[in-house]
Design an enzyme around this catalytic site. Structure first.
Site, PDB file in Angstrom:
ATOM      1  N   GLU A 171     -19.861  27.348 -19.911  1.00  0.00           N
ATOM      2  CA  GLU A 171     -19.406  26.319 -20.847  1.00  0.00           C
ATOM      3  C   GLU A 171     -18.260  25.503 -20.260  1.00  0.00           C
ATOM      4  OE1 GLU A 171     -17.457  25.799 -25.336  1.00  0.00           O
ATOM      5  OE2 GLU A 171     -18.092  27.777 -24.646  1.00  0.00           O
ATOM      6  N   ARG A 199     -14.018 -10.848 -14.253  1.00  0.00           N
ATOM      7  CA  ARG A 199     -12.886 -11.435 -14.964  1.00  0.00           C
ATOM      8  C   ARG A 199     -12.010 -12.257 -14.001  1.00  0.00           C
ATOM      9  NH1 ARG A 199     -10.730 -13.310 -19.710  1.00  0.00           N
ATOM     10  NH2 ARG A 199      -8.620 -12.538 -20.080  1.00  0.00           N
ATOM     11  N   GLY A 217      -8.553  29.882 -33.797  1.00  0.00           N
ATOM     12  CA  GLY A 217      -8.540  28.962 -32.669  1.00  0.00           C
ATOM     13  C   GLY A 217      -9.127  29.609 -31.432  1.00  0.00           C
ATOM     14  N   SER A 218      -8.356  29.606 -30.355  1.00  0.00           N
ATOM     15  CA  SER A 218      -8.824  30.159 -29.084  1.00  0.00           C
ATOM     16  C   SER A 218      -8.751  31.680 -29.023  1.00  0.00           C
ATOM     17  CB  SER A 218      -7.994  29.575 -27.930  1.00  0.00           C
ATOM     18  OG  SER A 218      -8.179  28.177 -27.830  1.00  0.00           O
ATOM     19  N   THR A 230      -8.536  25.694 -24.992  1.00  0.00           N
ATOM     20  CA  THR A 230      -7.531  24.668 -24.715  1.00  0.00           C
ATOM     21  C   THR A 230      -6.982  24.821 -23.297  1.00  0.00           C
ATOM     22  OG1 THR A 230      -5.667  26.018 -25.483  1.00  0.00           O
ATOM     23  CG2 THR A 230      -6.828  24.696 -27.142  1.00  0.00           C
ATOM     24  N   GLY A 239      -7.388  -4.843 -20.295  1.00  0.00           N
ATOM     25  CA  GLY A 239      -6.458  -5.583 -21.139  1.00  0.00           C
ATOM     26  C   GLY A 239      -6.844  -5.486 -22.609  1.00  0.00           C
ATOM     27  N   GLY A 240      -6.747  -6.608 -23.313  1.00  0.00           N
ATOM     28  CA  GLY A 240      -7.063  -6.617 -24.735  1.00  0.00           C
ATOM     29  C   GLY A 240      -8.492  -6.213 -25.039  1.00  0.00           C
ATOM     30  N   THR A 300     -15.307  29.981 -33.167  1.00  0.00           N
ATOM     31  CA  THR A 300     -13.962  29.596 -33.602  1.00  0.00           C
ATOM     32  C   THR A 300     -13.793  29.723 -35.107  1.00  0.00           C
ATOM     33  OG1 THR A 300     -13.821  28.043 -31.763  1.00  0.00           O
ATOM     34  CG2 THR A 300     -12.252  27.746 -33.540  1.00  0.00           C
TER      35      THR A 300
END
Length: 388
Positions: free
Chosen positions: A243, A269, A133-134, A366, A340-341, A128
């Site tokens: 790949e 939980r 790029g590609s 991509t 959650g948090g 690259t």
């Protein structure tokens, strides 16, 4: 695991490798994620265990095993939750070393492949470019032959192991007038004069070094060309199937890890007097997540089997990467929500997993490029054939 694909020997290898990772790698992961540098001792330990030689012939110190050992290897690397460490390892073994294995001659293999298997040398693959790029065929780097040397000029970017590797497999134009048949591959020693590398700061994959590399009149001995001059583009395209399948396998493995962790969290939980895994809305969300992951995993195993049997699976590997990476992102996003948090806290695995996963639809081609490749094969009936 599914006995259609995995033997008892595969599962013994899985258990052994999982144990190795927990003892030798996991205690160091948080440090490597912070420093962005994987200490060299671990490469040697991988080499001593034979992990870098899974697909390499025994003649050069490898084990010459079937491709499902590689699948086990990739899956377990994903489940220690460091996409950067995993990438550094598989980029060495399945990007740089693949070209040495397939295109290298006897002398090149003795000089670079054997120490790569042993963990004494680390490689990277440089394709690259900042402006390409590609678009591999549109690369601008050149290697002009002068006597018994090639003079390399140009730049590469987004290169995994691009800063700390010992050698580079570099693609460059040797014939500027031929877009597809004018590219060649070279082995370039890191110590060569004229090479400079800049480490890039990334959203995820923090443990791996990703570099932008410049080549300023770098002299490459003519004997360091890989395969035939002008065949570089074909070699690159041929190995993209492996790949892309690797990245598809990575995706289903990290998504599976996310589902398993989310289920464990939900069982522990308690909210409104019962564990989260008893709430129908959350149970059905997990059912959807698990179904998506299973579909990807089974497809990827079937394509691995075909590739291992010698089939040229360009279309299927492209489909694997495109859909598996998309689904992994979706599943990990939902898994974080189930926490959650706590999903947003760095001390829990989901935050890192979410960042690392996002590279999937980008690296190695991509999703947008893959869609066009698939469209050409499905709609236009285009056929791709292996270079060698």
């Amino acid at each position: 695991m599914d006995s259609m694909y995995f033997t008892e020997e595969h599962e013994v290898f899985r258990a052994s490798f999982k144990d190795f990772l927990q003892k030798e790698v996991v205690p160091h992961i948080d440090k490597w994620e912070k420093t962005g540098t994987i200490e060299r001792f671990i490469w040697k330990k991988f080499g001593e265990m034979g992990y870098f030689g899974l697909s390499t012939p025994e003649e050069f110190g490898g084990l010459n095993l079937d491709l499902f050992y590689t699948v086990v290897f990739l899956e377990e690397l994903q489940k220690i939750n460091s996409g950067g460490f995993a990438a550094a390892i598989w980029a060495h073994e399945y990007l740089a070393m693949t070209h040495l294995n397939k295109e290298g001659n006897q002398l090149q293999k003795e000089k670079y492949l054997v120490p790569s298997v042993e963990g004494d040398m680390v490689g990277c693959l440089c394709i690259t470019e900042p402006f390409g790029g590609s678009d591999v065929a549109g690369m601008r780097s050149t290697a002009v032959k002068k006597g018994e040397k090639y003079i390399l000029n140009g730049s590469k970017t987004f290169i995994t192991n691009g800063v700390y590797s010992d050698y580079l497999i570099v693609a460059a134009k040797t014939n500027l007038s031929d877009k597809y048949n004018g590219i060649s591959l070279f082995i370039v020693d890191r110590a060569s004069k004229g090479i400079s590398a800049t480490k890039l700061d990334k959203l995820g994959w923090k443990a791996s070094d990703t570099g932008e590399i410049a080549f300023d009149n770098v002299e490459i001995p003519a004997e360091n060309i890989l395969g035939e001059e002008g065949k570089g583009f074909a070699y690159i395209m041929q190995h993209f199937a492996l790949e892309r399948l690797i990245m598809g396998v990575n995706a289903h493995a990290r998504a599976e890890f996310a589902v398993d962790y989310a289920i464990q969290y939900m069982q522990e939980r308690i909210a409104f007097g019962k564990s989260l895994d008893k709430f129908q809305a959350l149970r059905h969300k997990v059912a959807e997540m698990a179904s998506k992951v299973d579909m990807c995993r089974e497809y990827n195993y079937s394509i691995t089997k075909r590739l291992d049997m010698g089939a040229y699976v360009v279309k299927e590997a492209s489909m694997s990467k495109m859909l598996s990476t998309k689904i992994a992102d979706e599943v990990i996003y939902d898994a974080l929500q189930l926490l959650g948090g706590y999903g947003y806290m760095e001390e829990y695995p989901m935050a890192r997993l979410l960042r690392d996963s996002r590279l999937g639809p980008i690296g190695g081609g991509t999703s947008e490029i893959l869609k066009e490749i698939i469209a050409k094969m499905v709609i236009d009936k285009k056929e791709y054939k292996p270079a060698t």
